[in-house]
Design a protein around this motif. Structure first.
Motif, PDB file in Angstrom:
ATOM      1  N   MET A   1     -23.315   1.739   1.749  1.00  0.00           N
ATOM      2  CA  MET A   1     -24.022   2.864   1.145  1.00  0.00           C
ATOM      3  C   MET A   1     -25.044   3.445   2.120  1.00  0.00           C
ATOM      4  N   THR A   2     -25.726   2.562   2.877  1.00  0.00           N
ATOM      5  CA  THR A   2     -26.732   3.018   3.833  1.00  0.00           C
ATOM      6  C   THR A   2     -26.106   3.870   4.931  1.00  0.00           C
ATOM      7  N   ASN A   3     -24.883   3.523   5.342  1.00  0.00           N
ATOM      8  CA  ASN A   3     -24.202   4.242   6.417  1.00  0.00           C
ATOM      9  C   ASN A   3     -23.344   5.398   5.919  1.00  0.00           C
ATOM     10  N   GLY A   4     -23.419   5.721   4.618  1.00  0.00           N
ATOM     11  CA  GLY A   4     -22.660   6.836   4.070  1.00  0.00           C
ATOM     12  C   GLY A   4     -21.185   6.561   3.893  1.00  0.00           C
ATOM     13  N   VAL A   5     -20.823   5.283   3.708  1.00  0.00           N
ATOM     14  CA  VAL A   5     -19.418   4.908   3.529  1.00  0.00           C
ATOM     15  C   VAL A   5     -19.139   4.694   2.050  1.00  0.00           C
ATOM     16  N   CYS A   6     -17.955   5.100   1.607  1.00  0.00           N
ATOM     17  CA  CYS A   6     -17.555   4.947   0.209  1.00  0.00           C
ATOM     18  C   CYS A   6     -17.708   3.496  -0.234  1.00  0.00           C
ATOM     19  N   VAL A   7     -18.324   3.298  -1.399  1.00  0.00           N
ATOM     20  CA  VAL A   7     -18.565   1.939  -1.899  1.00  0.00           C
ATOM     21  C   VAL A   7     -17.426   1.418  -2.766  1.00  0.00           C
ATOM     22  N   ARG A   8     -16.491   2.279  -3.138  1.00  0.00           N
ATOM     23  CA  ARG A   8     -15.367   1.850  -3.974  1.00  0.00           C
ATOM     24  C   ARG A   8     -14.076   2.516  -3.491  1.00  0.00           C
ATOM     25  N   PRO A   9     -13.665   2.209  -2.235  1.00  0.00           N
ATOM     26  CA  PRO A   9     -12.477   2.857  -1.672  1.00  0.00           C
ATOM     27  C   PRO A   9     -11.204   2.478  -2.421  1.00  0.00           C
ATOM     28  N   VAL A  10     -10.241   3.388  -2.386  1.00  0.00           N
ATOM     29  CA  VAL A  10      -8.927   3.164  -2.983  1.00  0.00           C
ATOM     30  C   VAL A  10      -8.014   2.605  -1.900  1.00  0.00           C
ATOM     31  N   LEU A  11      -7.437   1.434  -2.139  1.00  0.00           N
ATOM     32  CA  LEU A  11      -6.593   0.779  -1.144  1.00  0.00           C
ATOM     33  C   LEU A  11      -5.134   1.199  -1.322  1.00  0.00           C
ATOM     34  N   ASN A  12      -4.557   1.736  -0.245  1.00  0.00           N
ATOM     35  CA  ASN A  12      -3.158   2.151  -0.250  1.00  0.00           C
ATOM     36  C   ASN A  12      -2.372   1.353   0.788  1.00  0.00           C
ATOM     37  N   ARG A  13      -1.192   0.945   0.406  1.00  0.00           N
ATOM     38  CA  ARG A  13      -0.317   0.245   1.347  1.00  0.00           C
ATOM     39  C   ARG A  13       0.585   1.267   2.035  1.00  0.00           C
ATOM     40  N   VAL A  14       0.499   1.330   3.380  1.00  0.00           N
ATOM     41  CA  VAL A  14       1.250   2.290   4.177  1.00  0.00           C
ATOM     42  C   VAL A  14       2.366   1.559   4.913  1.00  0.00           C
ATOM     43  N   PHE A  15       3.593   2.051   4.767  1.00  0.00           N
ATOM     44  CA  PHE A  15       4.756   1.431   5.395  1.00  0.00           C
ATOM     45  C   PHE A  15       5.189   2.260   6.592  1.00  0.00           C
ATOM     46  N   ASP A  16       5.319   1.623   7.750  1.00  0.00           N
ATOM     47  CA  ASP A  16       5.748   2.281   8.974  1.00  0.00           C
ATOM     48  C   ASP A  16       7.267   2.165   9.081  1.00  0.00           C
ATOM     49  N   THR A  17       7.965   3.298   8.975  1.00  0.00           N
ATOM     50  CA  THR A  17       9.433   3.274   9.004  1.00  0.00           C
ATOM     51  C   THR A  17       9.987   2.991  10.394  1.00  0.00           C
ATOM     52  N   GLN A  18       9.162   3.161  11.430  1.00  0.00           N
ATOM     53  CA  GLN A  18       9.630   2.922  12.794  1.00  0.00           C
ATOM     54  C   GLN A  18       9.625   1.436  13.141  1.00  0.00           C
ATOM     55  N   THR A  19       8.527   0.754  12.788  1.00  0.00           N
ATOM     56  CA  THR A  19       8.382  -0.653  13.143  1.00  0.00           C
ATOM     57  C   THR A  19       8.740  -1.600  11.999  1.00  0.00           C
ATOM     58  N   GLY A  20       8.809  -1.058  10.762  1.00  0.00           N
ATOM     59  CA  GLY A  20       9.124  -1.903   9.625  1.00  0.00           C
ATOM     60  C   GLY A  20       7.947  -2.730   9.132  1.00  0.00           C
ATOM     61  N   THR A  21       6.751  -2.406   9.612  1.00  0.00           N
ATOM     62  CA  THR A  21       5.546  -3.130   9.192  1.00  0.00           C
ATOM     63  C   THR A  21       4.754  -2.291   8.198  1.00  0.00           C
ATOM     64  N   ASP A  22       3.883  -2.964   7.477  1.00  0.00           N
ATOM     65  CA  ASP A  22       3.004  -2.248   6.562  1.00  0.00           C
ATOM     66  C   ASP A  22       1.572  -2.725   6.740  1.00  0.00           C
ATOM     67  N   ARG A  23       0.652  -1.875   6.331  1.00  0.00           N
ATOM     68  CA  ARG A  23      -0.768  -2.205   6.428  1.00  0.00           C
ATOM     69  C   ARG A  23      -1.515  -1.551   5.275  1.00  0.00           C
ATOM     70  N   VAL A  24      -2.695  -2.058   5.001  1.00  0.00           N
ATOM     71  CA  VAL A  24      -3.524  -1.543   3.921  1.00  0.00           C
ATOM     72  C   VAL A  24      -4.560  -0.590   4.497  1.00  0.00           C
ATOM     73  N   VAL A  25      -4.623   0.620   3.932  1.00  0.00           N
ATOM     74  CA  VAL A  25      -5.548   1.649   4.398  1.00  0.00           C
ATOM     75  C   VAL A  25      -6.478   2.022   3.254  1.00  0.00           C
ATOM     76  N   GLY A  26      -7.761   2.047   3.529  1.00  0.00           N
ATOM     77  CA  GLY A  26      -8.748   2.438   2.526  1.00  0.00           C
ATOM     78  C   GLY A  26      -9.005   3.933   2.546  1.00  0.00           C
ATOM     79  N   VAL A  27      -8.975   4.568   1.365  1.00  0.00           N
ATOM     80  CA  VAL A  27      -9.235   5.997   1.235  1.00  0.00           C
ATOM     81  C   VAL A  27     -10.452   6.188   0.337  1.00  0.00           C
ATOM     82  N   SER A  28     -11.327   7.097   0.718  1.00  0.00           N
ATOM     83  CA  SER A  28     -12.526   7.349  -0.084  1.00  0.00           C
ATOM     84  C   SER A  28     -12.154   7.758  -1.505  1.00  0.00           C
ATOM     85  N   CYS A  29     -12.946   7.312  -2.477  1.00  0.00           N
ATOM     86  CA  CYS A  29     -12.629   7.599  -3.881  1.00  0.00           C
ATOM     87  C   CYS A  29     -12.853   9.058  -4.232  1.00  0.00           C
TER      88      CYS A  29
END
Length: 246
Positions: A1-29
């Motif tokens: 909160m002090t640094n201006g970052v979202c305190v309740r981000p929405v977590l999305n799982r992103v799938f990379d079709t090139q490498t076949g890997t996935d990762r979790v990305v936080g998006v501001s609410c």
């Protein structure tokens, strides 16, 4: 909160079709309420301030984009669609839709001004709230009617503010869930068409700010601040005809 970052981000799982890997990305609410997320609410507040400075408070017309002449609304493109061989969505008007007469369009967006007897100039605007119709009785808080005391909910019970029944259907068997679902699905199209029709009836391309909020009964709810003034009867007429058509 002090640094201006979202305190309740929405977590999305992103799938990379090139490498076949996935990762979790936080998006501001993206919340606009300080009680839910102060950093996002502050970011939204500053964005609205910037938009107001660049558009809402302008007293001159903005420069139109170079390709503005190529943009057509649904009515103007209907004739082209019927002549095309490709499959397109029909834009024909319903025969039972109310006739909304057009007025001569004025090439402006900022609204008219009025001069008071003291010489001061005013440029008024209006705030429009649009609510979808009822789909059936829902549980509500008690209300006080003068001379009658406390009037309970239609179910006969006096609910508290923390009651889990609030805004739920009184009779689920008769509640129109189908219409509620269709209204929610088509609401973006309804708002877009509403502003087109309102501009035609007002006679100028009114600028507006709008936000869609869910009511407690989960029906979408529109709040719009519009530059300029349009008669209330005209707004009601346009809203009714647009809902019927869409």
């Amino acid at each position: 909160m002090t640094n201006g970052v979202c305190v309740r981000p929405v977590l999305n799982r992103v799938f990379d079709t090139q490498t076949g890997t996935d990762r979790v990305v936080g998006v501001s609410c993206g919340s606009t309420l300080v009680s839910k997320c102060p950093p996002c609410a502050e970011a939204n507040r500053r964005l609205r301030m910037q938009q107001c400075r660049e558009g809402w408070h302008r007293d001159t017309e903005p420069e139109p984009p170079a390709d503005m002449d190529d943009v057509q609304d649904e009515d103007e493109s209907a004739a082209d669609d019927t002549e095309s061989t490709r499959r397109v969505r029909s834009t024909r008007r319903r025969q039972d839709a109310a006739d909304l007469p057009k007025v001569e369009m004025d090439k402006r967006t900022v609204g008219a001004t009025f001069t008071a007897p003291n010489g001061k100039t005013y440029r008024p605007s209006m705030f429009i709230t649009l609510t979808l119709g009822s789909y059936g009785a829902t549980h509500r808080l008690p209300r006080h009617v003068q001379g009658k005391g406390i009037v309970p909910c239609e179910c006969g019970v006096v609910h508290g503010r923390t009651s889990p029944l609030l805004s739920t259907p009184v009779d689920p068997d008769t509640y129109n869930y189908r219409r509620a679902a269709l209204d929610a699905l088509h609401f973006p199209k309804l708002v877009d068409r509403l502003m087109q029709n309102l501009r035609r009836r007002a006679g100028y391309k009114a600028q507006y700010f709008a936000v869609v909020e869910p009511q407690k009964r989960l029906a979408p709810h529109l709040h719009a601040a519009v530059r300029g003034t349009v008669a209330r009867d005209t707004v009601r007429e346009v809203a009714k005809a647009t809902y019927h058509q869409v």
